[in-house]
Design a protein around this motif. Structure first.
Motif, PDB file in Angstrom:
ATOM      1  N   ARG A  14       0.854  -1.210   0.000  1.00 63.04           N
ATOM      2  CA  ARG A  14       0.000   0.000   0.000  1.00 63.04           C
ATOM      3  C   ARG A  14       0.878   1.243   0.000  1.00 63.04           C
ATOM      4  O   ARG A  14       0.621   2.202  -0.730  1.00 63.04           O
ATOM      5  N   ALA A  15       1.920   1.265   0.829  1.00 54.22           N
ATOM      6  CA  ALA A  15       2.822   2.413   0.904  1.00 54.22           C
ATOM      7  C   ALA A  15       3.513   2.637  -0.441  1.00 54.22           C
ATOM      8  O   ALA A  15       3.654   3.778  -0.900  1.00 54.22           O
ATOM      9  N   GLN A  16       3.932   1.534  -1.089  1.00 52.02           N
ATOM     10  CA  GLN A  16       4.576   1.648  -2.402  1.00 52.02           C
ATOM     11  C   GLN A  16       3.610   2.224  -3.431  1.00 52.02           C
ATOM     12  O   GLN A  16       3.969   3.108  -4.223  1.00 52.02           O
ATOM     13  N   LEU A  18       0.943   4.067  -2.859  1.00 50.73           N
ATOM     14  CA  LEU A  18       0.679   5.475  -2.548  1.00 50.73           C
ATOM     15  C   LEU A  18       1.825   6.356  -3.024  1.00 50.73           C
ATOM     16  O   LEU A  18       1.604   7.442  -3.577  1.00 50.73           O
ATOM     17  N   GLU A  19       3.033   5.898  -2.819  1.00 46.93           N
ATOM     18  CA  GLU A  19       4.210   6.649  -3.261  1.00 46.93           C
ATOM     19  C   GLU A  19       4.221   6.772  -4.787  1.00 46.93           C
ATOM     20  O   GLU A  19       4.505   7.834  -5.345  1.00 46.93           O
ATOM     21  N   GLN A  20       3.892   5.666  -5.462  1.00 45.80           N
ATOM     22  CA  GLN A  20       3.852   5.664  -6.928  1.00 45.80           C
ATOM     23  C   GLN A  20       2.768   6.620  -7.430  1.00 45.80           C
ATOM     24  O   GLN A  20       2.982   7.377  -8.386  1.00 45.80           O
ATOM     25  N   GLU A  22       1.562   9.244  -5.875  1.00 48.02           N
ATOM     26  CA  GLU A  22       2.000  10.609  -5.605  1.00 48.02           C
ATOM     27  C   GLU A  22       3.021  11.058  -6.654  1.00 48.02           C
ATOM     28  O   GLU A  22       2.967  12.190  -7.141  1.00 48.02           O
ATOM     29  N   SER A  23       3.933  10.166  -7.012  1.00 46.01           N
ATOM     30  CA  SER A  23       4.931  10.469  -8.034  1.00 46.01           C
ATOM     31  C   SER A  23       4.249  10.744  -9.378  1.00 46.01           C
ATOM     32  O   SER A  23       4.589  11.709 -10.068  1.00 46.01           O
ATOM     33  N   GLU A  26       2.530  14.103  -9.337  1.00 48.62           N
ATOM     34  CA  GLU A  26       3.505  15.188  -9.455  1.00 48.62           C
ATOM     35  C   GLU A  26       3.962  15.335 -10.918  1.00 48.62           C
ATOM     36  O   GLU A  26       4.077  16.449 -11.434  1.00 48.62           O
TER      37      GLU A  26
END
Length: 132
Positions: A14-16, A18-20, A22-23, A26
């Motif tokens: 999930r964290a990965q 979410l990070e993806q 967000e990237s 951006e």
């Protein structure tokens, strides 16, 4: 124990994600800003080109000096068009044959044109222009 490990894997995944996300968000924001900049630049360039064209058009309107030979050529062209309208009218309206199919017109084509032996039927060469 096994359930806690699965839970940890899910949280890491999930964290990965979410990070993806967000990237990616951006990157989309950067691309959108770039497109806006390009669009504004294009709008400015187009406005400048339009102003230049309007200035050129205005100068051409003010300077309506037509060369006498061009004016004579245009006059002869339109006279020729007006002369040949009756022959083409029925054809263009879809009511008659092509004008060159008419045998009466073939006698008109048979007129000999004035040519000199010197030019062999070619148009005369243009006179050389001198630099001003």
């Amino acid at each position: 124990m096994e359930l806690m490990e699965k839970h940890e894997e899910i949280l890491v995944k999930r964290a990965q994600l979410l990070e993806q996300m967000e990237s990616n968000r951006e990157q989309l924001r950067i691309q959108r800003k770039q497109r806006v900049k390009e669009s504004e630049a294009a709008r400015h360039r187009n406005a400048t080109l339009l102003q230049d064209l309007q200035k050129i058009e205005e100068r051409l309107r003010e300077r309506k000096l037509v060369h006498p030979n061009l004016l004579a050529l245009e006059t002869r062209y339109w006279a020729s068009v007006e002369e040949s309208v009756p022959a083409w009218e029925n054809f263009l309206l879809g009511k008659g044959p092509h004008p060159t199919d008419d045998p009466a017109q073939s006698s008109r084509k048979a007129k000999p044109r004035h040519t000199s032996a010197q030019d062999g039927g070619l148009p005369p060469r243009p006179k050389p222009r001198h630099a001003r």
